[in-house]
Design an enzyme around this catalytic site. Structure first.
Site, PDB file in Angstrom:
ATOM      1  N   ASP A   1       0.860  -1.188   0.000  1.00 15.81           N
ATOM      2  CA  ASP A   1       0.000   0.000   0.000  1.00 15.81           C
ATOM      3  C   ASP A   1       0.891   1.231   0.000  1.00 15.81           C
ATOM      4  O   ASP A   1       1.979   1.227   0.579  1.00 15.81           O
ATOM      5  CB  ASP A   1      -0.975   0.000   1.178  1.00 15.81           C
ATOM      6  CG  ASP A   1      -0.306  -0.072   2.532  1.00 15.81           C
ATOM      7  OD1 ASP A   1      -0.017   0.998   3.115  1.00 15.81           O
ATOM      8  OD2 ASP A   1      -0.059  -1.191   3.018  1.00 15.81           O
TER       9      ASP A   1
ATOM     10  N   GLU B   1      -6.994   4.351  12.247  1.00 22.15           N
ATOM     11  CA  GLU B   1      -5.821   4.156  13.093  1.00 22.15           C
ATOM     12  C   GLU B   1      -5.585   5.279  14.098  1.00 22.15           C
ATOM     13  O   GLU B   1      -4.583   5.276  14.807  1.00 22.15           O
ATOM     14  CB  GLU B   1      -4.574   3.944  12.244  1.00 22.15           C
ATOM     15  CG  GLU B   1      -4.310   4.994  11.182  1.00 22.15           C
ATOM     16  CD  GLU B   1      -3.110   4.632  10.319  1.00 22.15           C
ATOM     17  OE1 GLU B   1      -1.978   4.675  10.841  1.00 22.15           O
ATOM     18  OE2 GLU B   1      -3.309   4.313   9.121  1.00 22.15           O
TER      19      GLU B   1
END
Length: 257
Positions: A61, A153
């Site tokens: 990613d 996150e």
């Protein structure tokens, strides 16, 4: 008395072999009791990291932090017989921000024959509907692309209720637009505190660098594992996050358009 003397004699003469036999029996029992998916763990040194070879679909990613990417080099790189097969690309963040390299990365990943996915960095302090709208405005998905991803996150000091309800709104809005369940990306701590028991129906992408097994996560919903954040790929500056698809290959369509 004779038995006690005989026992001492046997142990004195054969003690070390008795202990060795006990160790072998215990070791065999532990080996047999391990889950089948733990018996085939094999790692090789590739892409600058230890790559889990018991999985066959590997990917990365990226975001603007990786700067300009030479996608031709990414496509052509091979290490220990492994080629990258997919990439997730950061598209948006919060209610208004868009990754400055997203459009180019999105196009070039497609040209490089990498299965692609787009993710949104979620901020619990921002309106979840506006955040979903920001993502939808910038990301057009085509058949074969991965489902949208919410990157969860940070908590920004918000209450559990605010975080869970906000994520639900983002997920619902995005699902209604693309007609597919979004994927939740998060780490182990946030998964246990906010996702488990609240959002169990959604596909899961977990970031966990401390383990080589994934028993602590829902095996029916865990599709992707980010196992390392310090990989190296030709054509990309700096360190790269590495991921694997942990389901059987025929389940890949579950999380793709």
């Amino acid at each position: 008395m004779k038995f006690r003397v005989l026992s001492k004699f046997i142990f004195r003469r054969y003690g070390i072999w008795i202990v060795a036999l006990l160790v072998l029996i215990i070791g065999f029992w532990i080996f047999r009791s391990r889950r089948p998916d733990e018996l085939n763990w094999r790692f090789v040194q590739a892409f600058g990291i230890r790559l889990p070879m018991h999985y066959t679909i590997h990917g990365i990613d990226v975001s603007r932090h990786n700067d300009r990417i030479n996608w031709d080099k990414v496509r052509r790189m091979e290490a220990e017989g492994v080629r990258l097969q997919f990439v997730f690309i950061k598209a948006t963040e919060g209610a208004t921000l868009a990754d400055k390299h997203f459009d180019k990365n999105w196009r070039e990943a497609k040209k490089s024959n990498l299965r692609r996915g787009a993710y949104h960095f979620y901020h619990p302090t921002r309106d979840p509907i506006k955040q979903a709208t920001n993502f939808i405005r910038h990301v057009q998905l085509n058949p074969g692309d991965f489902a949208p991803v919410v990157d969860f996150e940070v908590t920004n000091g918000q209450s559990d209720e605010t975080i869970v309800n906000g994520l639900k709104l983002w997920l619902k809005t995005v699902e209604e637009h693309y007609q597919i369940q979004p994927i939740i990306y998060t780490n182990g701590n946030l998964y246990r505190q906010y996702i488990k028991g609240n959002l169990d129906d959604y596909p899961l992408w977990i970031a966990d660098y401390s383990t080589k097994h994934l028993r602590r996560y829902n095996p029916d919903k865990l599709y992707l594992w980010q196992h390392n954040q310090a990989g190296w790929v030709q054509g990309i500056r700096g360190q790269v996050d590495f991921n694997v698809f942990v389901m059987s290959e025929d389940r890949l369509h579950d999380i793709c358009l």
